[in-house]
Structure formats: C-alpha cells, structure tokens
Scaffold this motif. Structure first.
Motif, PDB file in Angstrom:
ATOM      1  N   TYR A   1      -8.879  -6.783   6.653  1.00  0.00           N
ATOM      2  CA  TYR A   1      -9.736  -7.561   7.524  1.00  0.00           C
ATOM      3  C   TYR A   1     -11.013  -8.069   6.864  1.00  0.00           C
ATOM      4  O   TYR A   1     -11.757  -8.832   7.471  1.00  0.00           O
ATOM      5  CB  TYR A   1     -10.062  -6.778   8.795  1.00  0.00           C
ATOM      6  N   ALA A   2     -11.281  -7.642   5.640  1.00  0.00           N
ATOM      7  CA  ALA A   2     -12.494  -8.084   4.960  1.00  0.00           C
ATOM      8  C   ALA A   2     -12.588  -9.607   4.977  1.00  0.00           C
ATOM      9  O   ALA A   2     -13.602 -10.192   5.378  1.00  0.00           O
ATOM     10  CB  ALA A   2     -12.524  -7.557   3.539  1.00  0.00           C
TER      11      ALA A   2
ATOM     12  N   TRP B   1      -9.466  -3.294   4.183  1.00  0.00           N
ATOM     13  CA  TRP B   1      -9.191  -4.246   3.099  1.00  0.00           C
ATOM     14  C   TRP B   1      -8.600  -5.525   3.662  1.00  0.00           C
ATOM     15  O   TRP B   1      -8.987  -6.637   3.320  1.00  0.00           O
ATOM     16  CB  TRP B   1      -8.218  -3.555   2.149  1.00  0.00           C
TER      17      TRP B   1
ATOM     18  N   VAL C   1       0.986   1.698  -3.500  1.00  0.00           N
ATOM     19  CA  VAL C   1      -0.290   2.143  -4.059  1.00  0.00           C
ATOM     20  C   VAL C   1      -0.468   3.647  -3.820  1.00  0.00           C
ATOM     21  O   VAL C   1      -0.894   4.382  -4.694  1.00  0.00           O
ATOM     22  CB  VAL C   1      -1.467   1.368  -3.424  1.00  0.00           C
TER      23      VAL C   1
ATOM     24  N   ILE D   1      -8.127   2.502   4.732  1.00  0.00           N
ATOM     25  CA  ILE D   1      -8.491   1.665   3.583  1.00  0.00           C
ATOM     26  C   ILE D   1      -7.761   0.321   3.606  1.00  0.00           C
ATOM     27  O   ILE D   1      -8.389  -0.723   3.570  1.00  0.00           O
ATOM     28  CB  ILE D   1      -8.277   2.430   2.261  1.00  0.00           C
TER      29      ILE D   1
ATOM     30  N   TRP E   1       0.807  -1.214   0.000  1.00  0.00           N
ATOM     31  CA  TRP E   1       0.000   0.000   0.000  1.00  0.00           C
ATOM     32  C   TRP E   1       0.836   1.259   0.000  1.00  0.00           C
ATOM     33  O   TRP E   1       0.381   2.303  -0.468  1.00  0.00           O
ATOM     34  CB  TRP E   1      -0.988  -0.018   1.165  1.00  0.00           C
TER      35      TRP E   1
END
Lengths: 432, 273, 292
Positions: free
Chosen positions: C166-167, C164, C124, C160, C121
């Motif tokens: 832990y989804a 993401w 990202v 974010i 990330w």
C-alpha cells in the motif's frame, strides 16, 4: 448550447450502458430457449493445472455429443478453490449445474439434506452395476441412497528418495522405531527428513490418521467421528503424542506449519527432503510426467506407513475416493444428465489410468494395460488392502472438519497437549 | 542542508527504492530460471541461461484470450467511475443542500462492506435480472464498488478548490454544467489521474466478482486466467514467474503514462490558476 | 450565486446516478447480509429464522475477538505508516534530483495483483530457501525464524507485505496533493527565509490536512476489512494466529457451511468499522474543515 452538450454527454454514456446491459441480456434469454437440450457441466481441472485430466474430459464430452444428437454440453472449468466457492454461491440460489463434481461424506451431506443432488441408485443397479471398486461408491451413500459417482481412488503412502537413502545406508522403515532411526541419521547428516506442507492442514492430518490407525486399529478414528466411540480414546491421545514426538525430533522440514503442500512437494522433488507422505494422485510426478527429470523419477520409491510398537496392520490405508459426479435434483434435463454422468464414468475408467495416471474408482484390469511398475505395485496394494479409512476432514461435517484441521496445526506446532487435542475434538463432535 | 545531509537522504531514499523494486527484479530473474536454479542457487544470481521459453510456454497456454476482456472491462468501468464520482463529489462539496452530509455518509458506508458478504446477495440479484454470465454485470459492479474510494480521494481536493473560481464563473454567466466540465474537471486533472491509476489497478487485478458472475470462458479476464495457470506449473516455478510478469506489463505501461499525467496536469492547471 | 449553487435539479442530476448504483449494488447486499445474519442457514438447505442468536454468539466468540484484535493491530500499523509515506512524499515533492524516477519505483508494488504479491512474499519468507533468511544467514544469523509458521511472529511478518503493497497508493495520493499546492505560496515562504522543514510543517502540511484525514479513514477501513494477502499466504494460520475479521468470516461462510453465522460476523465487521470511522472522524475534525 454547451449546456445541452454536457447533459447529452453524461446521459449518452449512462444510457448506453443501460441499453447495452439490456440488449445483451435479451440475447442470453433467446439463446437458451432453443429446441436442443443443453447439459451444464462444471469441473475443476483447468487446462492450466491439469492438462491431461482436462483433455480426457474434453474427449469424453466430444464422444457423448456425437453419440447423442441434439444434446450439447455447456462447460465451465474452475480451479479447485474457486470451484468450491462457486458451487457454494450457486447452491444459495439453487442454480447448480446439471452435472458437477462433489466430494464424499461430510461435503456431500448438506447438499443431500437440502435436496440439491439426485439419488443415482438406478444407475448403480443398471449400467454401472458392479463397476466400482468396493468401498468407493459407498462413501457417497447417505441413508441408503448413493448421490455421487466416484472417479478416483487414492491411498496415502510415504514416498522416499532412494538415492538419499542409499547415500546414508538407510532402508525403507517398516516400524515407527526404524522411522525414528532414519530421521535421526538424516538429521545428523543435515538432510531434512520429511517434507510436510502443514499450512494446508490435511497434510498433517494424514500423519495423525496413520498413527491412530496403527496404534488403535482401523476402526478407532472412524468410530470417534461417527459417535459410536469417543475421541478421548487412549489410542487417539497416544497418536497425538507420537506426532509431537516426531515434531520434537525435527522430523519435518523447517517451518512446515507455514508451508503449503505445493511448497513441500517442491522440496521433495528438488531433493531437499528425503520423504513425503502424500496420496497416489501424485504418482504421475514419480513415473510418467516428462516435466520431471528422469533421474529423479527413477530414484523415488514408496513404502506403506510403518507399524508402531509392533501394532497395526500395514495393509490398512488412509485414502478414499476423491471427487465424484453429482446430478442436480432440479435439473431440467435430469435424464440426459444422468446418462452423461454414467457415460462419463465408464469412459473415464480406462482413459484416466493410461492418459492421466489416475487410479480410477472403477475396476480396471491392470494386467491388460501397460503401466509403470509403481502403478502395478499400488494396484496390488489396493487389492490386498484390508481397510481404507476415508480422509478425516472428508468424513467430518464441514464445521467439525475446520476444528480438526485447526487442531492439527496446533498439535504439530506443539501449542496444545495431546489430551487437549482429543478433548477439543470430542467437544466439537458431540456438539453436532 | 549540508552535503552530508544529502548523502544520508539519498542513501535512505535509495534503500527504500531497493526495497520496493528488488522483489520485482527477483521475480523477473526467477521467471527466467529453471527449478534447480530457483531452489538451490542463490536468489541473487543471474540465471545461467535466460529461459525465455518460460514465457512462450505460458503465452501458448492461451492467456491472450483474456487480455482483451480485461482491457475493455477495466477501461469502461474507469470512465464511468471517475466521471460519476467527480459529479457526485462536486455536488456534495461545492453546492448547498441539506442532505449533502447524509449522502456523503452513505458513500462512506459503501467503503466498508466486505466483498465476501456481498457476493451471494449480488449473485442472486444479477440472476433475477439475467445479468449472470454477462460482462456488464462486472462493469457496473466495479463502478459501484470503486465509487466510494474514488470519491474519498477526490473529496480532499475538491474541498481545497478556491471558492472564487465558481463565483467568477457564475458572475460571467456560466452555467453549472459548463463550469463543471470546462473549469472544475480540468482543474482536478492531477487527482483524476490519480484515481484513474487506482481504479485501473483495482479493476485489472479484481478476481472474486469475475469468478462468481462469469461462467463462459469468452468473458473471463486475465486474473481468472492466471489463476488457472498458477496451478498448472505446480512444480515449475519459472513459469509461474513468467505468468506473473506477463500480467504486470500492460498495467505497468498504462501506469507510467498516467503517472506523468499527474504531474503534467498540475503544471497546466497551475498556469491557468 | 447561492441560488445557482443550490439548484435542486442539478444536484439530483449529478448525484443520483452514483447514488443509485451504490444503493442497488452495495446497500441491498448490505441489508441482506444483516438479514442472513438472523438466519440459521448453511447456504444450501432452506433457512430458518433464529432472531439475534448468531449476533449474540458472535459477541461471545473468543475467536472472533481475537481476529478483531488482529484487524485493529493492522489498522494501527497502517495508520502509523501513513506518517512514513507522508514524509517520503514531502521529500519527493520538494524537487530533489531523481524524484520522478524514485516516485515511480515506489509505486511499483501496488501494480501487482494480490496473487502475485502473495507468491512473491511466500518465497521471500520461505524458511529454507527464502530471500529473507538467505540474507540473514549471510549476515551470520544462525537459526533465522520460520516467519509464517511461528504463531508469535506470523502476524507481524504478514503486515510487512501489506504495508509494502500500500505504500505506493498513499504516496501517489500525497504526491498529487502536494503538487496541488500553489507554487507562489512556497516561493514566498522561501524568500522570507523559511527552511525546507519549516515550509513542510507550516505551509504544506496544513494545506493537505484534509487529504491526510481522508487517508486515515481509508487506511483504517481498508485494514479492518483486509483479506487478500492473509488468506493466500497463511490462511489465517497457524491455528488462527494471523486470522483477521474478514478471513474468519470467509471461512465460516464458505468452508464451515455456517453462512448465517458468517453473515452475522460480516455485518458486525461493518458496524465495528462504522463506529471506528465515526470516532476517528470526530477526533480529527477541526474548525477549518467546516469552512466550506
């Protein structure tokens, strides 16, 4: 029947764990009670991140063991962050390794206060007499005794991409005003002028320290920190103001406050930014490191930090010794440990410069070694240095250093005025 | 739901899937690139040349050494955690005793401790019993620290188990042990698989405890090994990508295996029920 | 029946191993943390008892409360996102085509270690080369923000990857819970003419309510003590804009040499988490829960 099986099943698992735990701890106990002496040594150059450093250390250990019968070195290697955390945990239980690595001044102080490190004055007066560059061992001195043997000496300089400079007809700036001009030209041509990874914060501190040095002279910052002066000195406020002036003219890469130094370095090394202020530990990347394209290495030059409004001495540097070796006060093999530390420093001197591109804190005869040009230049600069101001966050005690670093990030983020920046420092320093 | 409804639904699901998987694909692509491509090329582009040597370089750095430690430490800690948690949850939710609420509360508090305030006390405790630099200190720490969350996940399922099963078992003269191991455990297979997956991920990726309690290289695990590599290629991002991918592959395979168990277990217990 | 199900020996045999482990390895450190909080200690020299001073200082420490606010925001967002995870799980569990594959894909991020996720990330979010800004610029946004450098954005930007990450964890739990519902129940409702939405709302949700409540507690507790990604990606910066309680505690104990004070913060973190958990448990408690 089944009942018993179930019982047995659960207990076998649980007990076997206990037994295994018990057995293996017995083993541990036996192995440490041998007749030979073992020196525990911890360092922070994993084979991964610093292959050459790691290899030199292994060689030194091998040499020491072969010269000293019955002494073995028990080695543990951790990367930088993990090393600091672990040292902390070990110190809470008074379990420091016999020999390990420490930083100077502010980092060292609590360990000396807590009588964790042993004074090494006898080594400095004996085997190591006159072997350190002046000013390096002194950074490890507290109340007249020296507690660490420095291994490296670094100064910060501005590295720049000569190819980019040539393309836009630019020269290495000698004054702040010229630097502003360079920044302006680069920005007009959509080239990011300066790579800065200020998530790490000490990186921005380098810029601030240099501006303070040029505006107020070599002593002003040091005096503010050691409390013989004030942080609200006009020169220190003006330096903060100049930082924001540079920020306002987009001198630094976009989003620098969220970038790590590694990311900033990558930008510079991938020719996405023209300048990069960093200490000389990075020299191998611009000279000998074969992983970096030759073409890029050839295009890198460096210049000392410019003067500001005609003020300042370009031979005054920000820098200082990096890590040094300590010997634990409570070591059971203190004499052997000291001998190892002394042996290490002597072997390190020459090996480190030729094999790892480190500028050691011990005196080197540069003339007798075959070194890349940039090293010779840096060593010359070091010889002519009028002053080396130790990195601010190293000078300060740990909690003031945290305030300083946070304030640096705010200053660069223009969330705080130069006056408040100085005031916050003054408050933190006088609360000591 | 009409045809259009399904199209919209799949579009949304696909979008989420893309969001979840794309960064991994991107990581994989960039593990095969060199610096120039990573920094100046489009992040979406395929590598011009697949640089598998990034993987060779990382593997030769000695990562293999840490694999075995990760596997056995993770494995034993999972078995201990899931078994002990199932037993405790069973007794707390299904049996009648005064202190059950209190004990459950204690386990829940165990969920709340921040590990960084635990490591210094733990270190001195292990030091006193000579468990420092002993992999078993890691196994029992993992077990203890994963017990609360494992129990919490089991809890919701144990509450919904039908009472009748126990009654029938006891009327048939079945002992509690037999009931637990022969009836309850198989029935909770899906949720046990879920907790196995979660424990596996936690243990495999754990870092702070290993770093603090282990000093010999021979006992270190993959995550600690990787930490040393992230520094190594400070400027070689392709190799960093390769290191990260290598660390994911084993756990991905194990995950796919247990993930099917979540479903299989259900269908088999559903048949019994 | 009742006699068998309240056999004290069996209860002790089943619960003591687990209890013993957490008593020794969790509760002793916990008590010691509270105890260190009463000390003036840099973790190196000898400690000195100073009573409640650290705790009083912590309660007046604006930085601590700012970090607590950030932790609470994270807890709020995590709890709200549970609804999204639940909705996705309901769809996946309803036997639509490809649900098996989709479920596996959704779970992939949680396999990665925090080190890997952070590296990913960071790239990202990179302001000049990052994936996010490349997309935004391709869409015609002139000057996309430097996500991790802007104090007003950084906290939300860093949520974010956490959500993401832990989804998969929650989808996995919900999916297992939904699959646990006896098929005849759903089938009967369908024959009675219930729509999929009605089945989800009237039958499935009530049946997994106890699981859902547990996940609320997990999400809140997990968020309040969250540390990993924030520490690696921003270090709590710029200047505390993304600091959370655990990272603040870590910095005090390990970077500022204020181990006593850091321990006090750690202990307060636990107390705060405990209070919030009790409130949430009380607020979500229903009569049915006492059913067993």
């Amino acid at each position: 029947m089944l009942k018993r099986k179930a019982f047995a099943g659960v207990f076998v698992i649980f007990l076997s764990v206990l037994v295994m735990v018990g057995c293996s701890s017995d083993e541990e106990a036996n192995s440490s009670s041998g007749g030979d002496k073992t020196i525990e040594f911890m360092h922070l150059w994993p084979e991964g991140s610093s292959a050459q450093h790691n290899k030199i250390v292994s060689d030194i250990i091998k040499d020491f063991e072969s010269e000293h019968d019955g002494v073995t070195i028990d080695l543990e290697v951790l990367s930088n962050e993990q090393y600091k955390d672990k040292l902390k945990v070990l110190s809470t239980s008074n379990e420091l390794p016999d020999v390990g690595m420490t930083w100077a001044a502010g980092f060292l102080e609590p360990y000396v206060d807590g009588e964790m490190f042993t004074p090494l004055d006898d080594l400095l007066e004996g085997d190591l007499n006159d072997s350190f560059v002046s000013g390096t061992a002194e950074a490890y001195e507290i109340d007249g005794s020296t507690y660490g043997l420095p291994l490296e000496l670094n100064i910060a300089t501005v590295f720049y991409n000569k190819a980019i400079f040539d393309q836009y007809g630019l020269e290495a700036p000698a004054t702040y005003e010229e630097l502003q001009q360079v920044v302006k030209t680069l920005n007009e041509n959509d080239v990011a002028p300066i790579a800065l990874g200020n998530k790490d914060r000490w990186t921005g501190s380098l810029w601030y320290m240099y501006l303070a040095d040029r505006i107020g002279g070599a002593e002003v910052l040091t005096n503010a920190i050691n409390r013989s002066g004030s942080f609200e000195d006009p020169a220190l406020v003006e330096a903060a103001d100049k930082v924001q002036e540079l920020v306002d003219m987009d001198s630094f890469v976009k989003g620098f406050n969220g970038l790590s130094d590694e990311e900033a370095k990558s930008m510079f090394m991938n020719e996405q930014a023209a300048m990069y202020l960093i200490a000389t530990w990075d020299l191998p990347n611009y000279t000998t490191n074969e992983d970096v394209p030759q073409e890029f290495r050839d295009s890198v030059g460096y210049f000392p930090f410019p003067t500001v409004e005609g003020e300042g001495d370009m031979n005054s540097f920000v820098g200082g010794p990096g890590v040094g070796l300590f010997v634990a006060e409570d070591s059971e093999v203190k004499e052997e440990a000291k001998e190892f530390a002394s042996f290490f420093v002597q072997e390190w001197g020459e090996k480190s410069v030729t094999e790892a591109g480190v500028i050691p804190a011990t005196k080197v005869d540069a003339g007798s070694l075959d070194l890349p040009d940039m090293y010779v230049d840096v060593l010359d600069d070091l010889n002519e240095a009028t002053n080396i101001t130790l990195f601010a966050d190293v000078q300060m005690s740990a909690d003031v250093a945290q305030v300083h670093l946070d304030m640096i990030q705010s200053l660069f983020g223009t969330e705080i005025s130069p006056e408040d920046f100085a005031k916050e420092h003054e408050e933190a320093l006088s609360a000591e | 739901m009409g045809r259009i409804g399904y199209i919209i639904l799949y579009f949304c699901l696909g979008l989420v899937a893309l969001f979840q998987i794309f960064p991994i694909i991107w990581l994989f692509l960039f593990s095969l690139k060199d610096n120039k491509e990573i920094f100046s090329g489009s992040p979406f582009a395929l590598p011009a040349e697949f640089r598998w040597e990034n993987y060779v370089k990382v593997w030769e750095g000695g990562i293999g050494l840490y694999f075995w430690n990760s596997i056995w430490i993770t494995g034993i800690a999972i078995i201990l955690t899931v078994l002990l948690a199932s037993m405790a949850t069973f007794v707390i939710t299904r049996m009648h005793w005064k202190l059950s609420k209190l004990v459950l509360g204690l386990f829940m508090i165990g969920l709340m401790i921040p590990i960084h305030s635990a490591i210094i006390p733990l270190f001195s405790m292990f030091l006193n019993v000579e468990l420092i630099d002993n992999p078993w200190s890691i196994v029992i720490t993992y077990t203890a620290y994963n017990l609360p969350i494992t129990m919490m996940i089991l809890l919701g399922f144990y509450y919904t188990l039908p009472r009748e099963i126990e009654e029938a078992a006891i009327i048939d003269g079945c002992s509690i042990h037999r009931m637990f191991f022969r009836i309850i455990l198989p029935m909770t297979m899906p949720v046990m698989s879920t907790t196995v997956i979660i424990n596996m991920i936690y243990n495999w990726n754990e870092f702070v405890f290993v770093n603090t309690f282990i000093s010999s290289d021979k006992y270190k695990t993959l995550t600690v090994g990787i930490q040393n590599f992230i520094g190594q290629y400070m400027t070689d991002w392709g190799a960093i990508g390769a290191t990260l991918i290598i660390s994911v592959v084993p756990i991905l395979l194990a995950f796919l295996f247990f993930s099917n168990k979540v479903v299989e277990g259900i269908s088999s217990s559903a048949i019994k029920g | 029946m009742n006699k068998v199900m309240s056999n004290k020996w069996i209860i002790a045999l089943y619960v003591l191993p687990a209890l013993l482990l957490i008593a020794v390895l969790i509760f002793i450190p916990l008590i010691l943390t509270g105890y260190y909080g009463l000390m003036d200690w840099n973790g190196i020299a000898t400690m000195e008892f100073i009573g409640l001073e650290n705790y009083i200082n912590a309660i007046q420490d604006a930085k601590f409360w700012e970090s607590a606010l950030h932790s609470f925001l994270l807890a709020l967002f995590s709890t709200l996102s549970l609804l999204v995870y639940l909705a996705i799980s309901l769809i996946l569990a309803s036997k639509i085509k490809g649900s098996d594959l989709l479920r596996k894909i959704y779970l992939i991020p949680m396999l990665l270690s925090s080190v890997a996720i952070a590296q990913l990330w960071i790239k990202v979010f990179n302001p000049s080369n990052g994936m996010l800004n490349s997309i935004l610029m391709a869409l015609g946004v002139d000057n996309p923000p430097a996500w991790l450098a802007e104090p007003s954005i950084v906290l939300y930007a860093i949520f974010i990857p956490i959500l993401w990450q832990y989804a998969g964890f929650y989808i996995l739990i919900y999916y297992a819970a939904l699959k646990n519902i006896p098929e005849p129940l759903v089938e009967a409702a369908r024959i009675d003419g219930a729509t999929p939405l009605q089945i989800a709302y009237k039958i499935k949700l009530p049946l997994i309510m106890s699981v859902f409540k547990v996940t609320i507690v997990l999400a809140i507790v997990g968020s309040l003590k969250y540390f990993d990604l924030i520490y690696v990606m921003t270090g709590g910066g710029p200047n505390g804009a993304s600091e959370v309680m655990a990272s603040y505690m870590y910095k005090l104990a390990f970077s500022s040499n204020e181990f006593g004070y850091g321990s006090a913060i750690g202990f307060l973190l636990l107390i705060i988490t405990l209070i919030v958990t009790v409130i949430v448990r009380k607020a979500t408690a229903t009569k049915e829960e006492i059913q067993y």
